[in-house]
Design a protein around this motif. Structure first.
Motif, mmCIF file in Angstrom:
data_model
loop_
_atom_site.group_PDB
_atom_site.id
_atom_site.type_symbol
_atom_site.label_atom_id
_atom_site.label_comp_id
_atom_site.label_asym_id
_atom_site.label_seq_id
_atom_site.Cartn_x
_atom_site.Cartn_y
_atom_site.Cartn_z
ATOM 1 N N ALA A 188 38.412 49.319 44.234
ATOM 2 C CA ALA A 188 38.366 47.860 44.081
ATOM 3 C C ALA A 188 39.232 47.177 45.136
ATOM 4 O O ALA A 188 38.994 46.021 45.496
ATOM 5 C CB ALA A 188 38.827 47.471 42.684
ATOM 6 N N SER A 209 30.912 51.885 39.050
ATOM 7 C CA SER A 209 30.253 50.589 39.195
ATOM 8 C C SER A 209 30.584 49.945 40.540
ATOM 9 O O SER A 209 31.502 50.369 41.241
ATOM 10 C CB SER A 209 30.686 49.659 38.058
ATOM 11 N N SER A 212 33.609 44.209 41.238
ATOM 12 C CA SER A 212 33.383 42.759 41.265
ATOM 13 C C SER A 212 34.201 42.100 42.365
ATOM 14 O O SER A 212 33.868 40.993 42.813
ATOM 15 C CB SER A 212 33.729 42.148 39.911
ATOM 16 N N SER A 213 35.252 42.794 42.833
ATOM 17 C CA SER A 213 36.090 42.250 43.908
ATOM 18 C C SER A 213 35.310 42.087 45.211
ATOM 19 O O SER A 213 35.759 41.396 46.124
ATOM 20 C CB SER A 213 37.305 43.151 44.145
ATOM 21 N N GLY A 215 32.967 40.326 45.624
ATOM 22 C CA GLY A 215 32.630 38.914 45.739
ATOM 23 C C GLY A 215 33.572 38.140 46.639
ATOM 24 O O GLY A 215 33.318 36.964 46.957
ATOM 25 N N PRO A 235 27.185 43.107 39.688
ATOM 26 C CA PRO A 235 28.130 42.044 39.300
ATOM 27 C C PRO A 235 27.670 40.676 39.781
ATOM 28 O O PRO A 235 27.169 40.537 40.908
ATOM 29 C CB PRO A 235 29.440 42.468 39.956
ATOM 30 N N SER A 236 27.827 39.690 38.925
ATOM 31 C CA SER A 236 27.382 38.331 39.275
ATOM 32 C C SER A 236 28.148 37.780 40.473
ATOM 33 O O SER A 236 27.613 36.971 41.234
ATOM 34 C CB SER A 236 27.545 37.399 38.076
ATOM 35 N N LYS A 237 29.399 38.250 40.655
ATOM 36 C CA LYS A 237 30.203 37.745 41.771
ATOM 37 C C LYS A 237 29.631 38.151 43.125
ATOM 38 O O LYS A 237 30.006 37.592 44.153
ATOM 39 C CB LYS A 237 31.646 38.232 41.645
ATOM 40 N N LEU A 238 28.723 39.127 43.098
ATOM 41 C CA LEU A 238 28.110 39.545 44.354
ATOM 42 C C LEU A 238 27.254 38.419 44.936
ATOM 43 O O LEU A 238 26.939 38.414 46.124
ATOM 44 C CB LEU A 238 27.240 40.785 44.117
#
Length: 562
Positions: A188, A209, A212-213, A215, A235-238
């Motif tokens: 991460a 996974s 999310s970082s 993003g 991840p949605s942050k992507l």
């Protein structure tokens, strides 16, 4: 005037002195750098014969030097020996080139490990060791190379985990580690590399996974995590990567629906999410959300719903692969208007075409001059083929329309598609005879018309297909004998003619041909297993339990065919 004349000799002397000083310092050799280069040369084999005392080391091939304010003499700042056919291990003495900024040894035959000592190259900005046979782990000491901008270790045999402290190299812009044997989770901490523009970790054994970082990568243009064992959802942050142009997450175990933020990539040109377990529907306005898209692959997932007509708004689309999903409804007519599309792959869905109007997409495709592959097999098409089929691009190479309920005759004009190398039109419900114009398709490699209701004789023109190596005509109503011209097909490897109405002699010839084809396949399979068992590395050899299973499967396949 007199002062100027009197001062002139002093200036000349000063210039001469300067020239002599520069000349002497240029020829001065820094022993540390010379020794490091010679140690490297002596640890490998390859043609570096010009690395000798007849030339200043700064003039050796691949070596670039620069002046240093903090050291006497010129120092090596760049060593680039790409594709020099060098073999051996990389000497740790290269770490003594402390002024090195660029080290590139790609496209050679280096083996062994990457020296831990490289962590002392504090001025290093570019490290390229790709396309070798390097093993071991990526040294964690590289995290001390705080000036590193680009690192490429792709196409090697590196193992172990990704070093977390690569995140200490805060100036990193490009990381390419594809095609190795790296494992473990993606750190991460990589998300702190806010200057990163390219991150390629594909074709490894990474699991876990997607952090999310990621993003945080506001400058990232390319993200490739394909061919790993990543799981979980995207991840949605992507979706907060404003500069992204290429996203490849294919061949993983990702699941769930796509986050709505994923459609925010207005600059995206390449999107590959194939071979996962992703589900859901596509937004109706996908073509407006991703107007710059050139390549899209959602193959082998669990998407459903209709194919959005707005895809045609992405007018630069070149390849559309939505195969092996659960898409339903009709193929949008607008999909055929994409002028640059060379590949349309929609096999293994539940798409429909029953009425003439349902084939309007194919009518539109007749204006496409670059189409190479049209793959529509394994859908729920019924009725007659549209006449526009024979007016498709003469550059079309693959036409796949099997495993449906298409009926009527195969149009004689199919011989116009002279670029075809693959025709798959079985199983279907076609009747009539095999068009003699098939003989015009001189580039044809595979012809599959099996499991239809075709009748009449096999045309003599089939002997013109000298490149043909797979012919499937079984389970039809063909009659007469096998044309002698088929002997011209010298590349033929496999042929099926059973379950027809051929005369007795032809039936015997057909069985003999099929037996020879099956025997060849049997031998090829056995040889493949033999090669896997003889791998030099024990880790790469096929295990005996697997050998037994494979051999039994090959035996059963061979015997069941006869």
């Amino acid at each position: 005037m007199e002062r100027s004349v009197c001062a002139l000799p002093h200036r000349v002397i000063f210039l001469l002195f300067t020239c002599i000083f520069v000349s002497s310092s240029t020829s001065y050799q820094n022993n540390t750098d010379v020794d490091a280069l010679l140690y490297f040369k002596n640890s490998i084999s390859g043609d570096l014969s010009s690395w000798n005392e007849s030339l200043h080391y700064c003039q050796w091939p691949g070596v670039v030097c620069g002046n240093s304010k903090h050291s006497v003499g010129r120092r090596v700042t760049s060593l680039q020996l790409n594709s020099f056919n060098l073999t051996g291990s990389i000497s740790p003495y290269l770490a003594n080139l402390t002024f090195l900024r660029h080290l590139s040894l790609s496209g050679n035959n280096f083996s062994g490990s990457i020296p831990e000592e490289f962590g002392r190259l504090f001025q290093l900005r570019h490290l390229n060791l790709s396309q070798n046979s390097l093993q071991g782990t990526i040294p964690s000491s590289l995290g001390a190379c705080s000036n590193l901008r680009n690192i490429s270790l792709a196409n090697n045999e590196l193992q172990g985990a990704l070093p977390r402290n690569l995140s200490y190299c805060t100036y990193l812009q490009n990381i390419d580690l594809k095609s190795n044997k790296l494992e473990g989770e993606i750190p991460a901490e990589f998300g702190s590399l806010q200057g990163l523009k390219l991150l390629v970790l594909g074709i490894n054994n990474l699991r876990g996974s997607i952090p999310s970082s990621f993003g945080n990568f506001s400058l990232l243009t390319v993200l490739d995590l394909s061919y790993n064992d990543l799981s979980g959802s995207i991840p949605s942050k992507l979706g907060s990567l404003p500069s992204l142009t290429s996203l490849n997450l294919s061949n993983n175990n990702l699941e769930g629906s796509l986050p709505s933020s994923l459609w925010n990539f207005s600059s995206l040109m390449y999107l590959n999410l194939g071979l996962n377990k992703l589900s859901g529907t596509l937004p109706k306005d996908i073509g407006h959300l991703l107007p710059n898209l050139r390549f899209i692959s959602l193959s082998t997932n669990q998407f459903h719903g209709t194919i959005p007509a707005s895809l045609s708004n992405a007018s630069s689309l070149e390849s559309v692969a939505l195969d092996s999903n659960g898409f339903t409804g009709k193929i949008p007519a607008s999909l055929g208007t994409l002028p640059r599309m060379y590949n349309l792959k929609l096999v293994y869905n539940h798409l429909e075409a029953k009425e003439e109007a349902d084939w309007s997409f194919m009518n539109a495709l007749t204006n496409n001059t670059v189409l190479k592959k049209l793959e529509l097999s394994c859908n729920e098409f019924e009725g007659l083929l549209p006449n526009s089929l024979v007016n498709l691009s003469k550059g079309l190479e693959v036409l796949s329309m099997g495993y449906s309920k298409l009926s009527g005759s195969i149009p004689e004009g199919i011989g116009n598609l002279v670029g075809l190398s693959v025709i798959i039109m079985g199983p279907n419900l076609f009747t009539g005879s095999i068009p003699s114009s098939i003989g015009k398709l001189k580039n044809l490699h595979i012809l599959a018309l099996d499991f239809n209701h075709l009748s009449g004789r096999i045309p003599h023109s089939i002997g013109n297909l000298t490149q043909l190596y797979r012919l499937f005509l079984e389970s039809n109503q063909l009659s007469g004998s096998i044309p002698s011209t088929i002997g011209n097909c010298q590349q033929m490897e496999y042929i099926t003619l059973s379950d027809n109405n051929l005369n007795e002699e032809a039936e015997n010839d057909a069985r003999n041909m099929e037996f020879r084809g099956a025997t060849r396949d049997f031998l090829v399979s056995v040889i493949r297993i033999g090669l896997l068992c003889s791998k030099e590395s024990p880790m790469e050899r096929m295990q005996m339990g697997d050998v037994t299973k494979e051999m039994l499967a090959i035996r059963d396949s061979f015997l069941l065919g006869f």
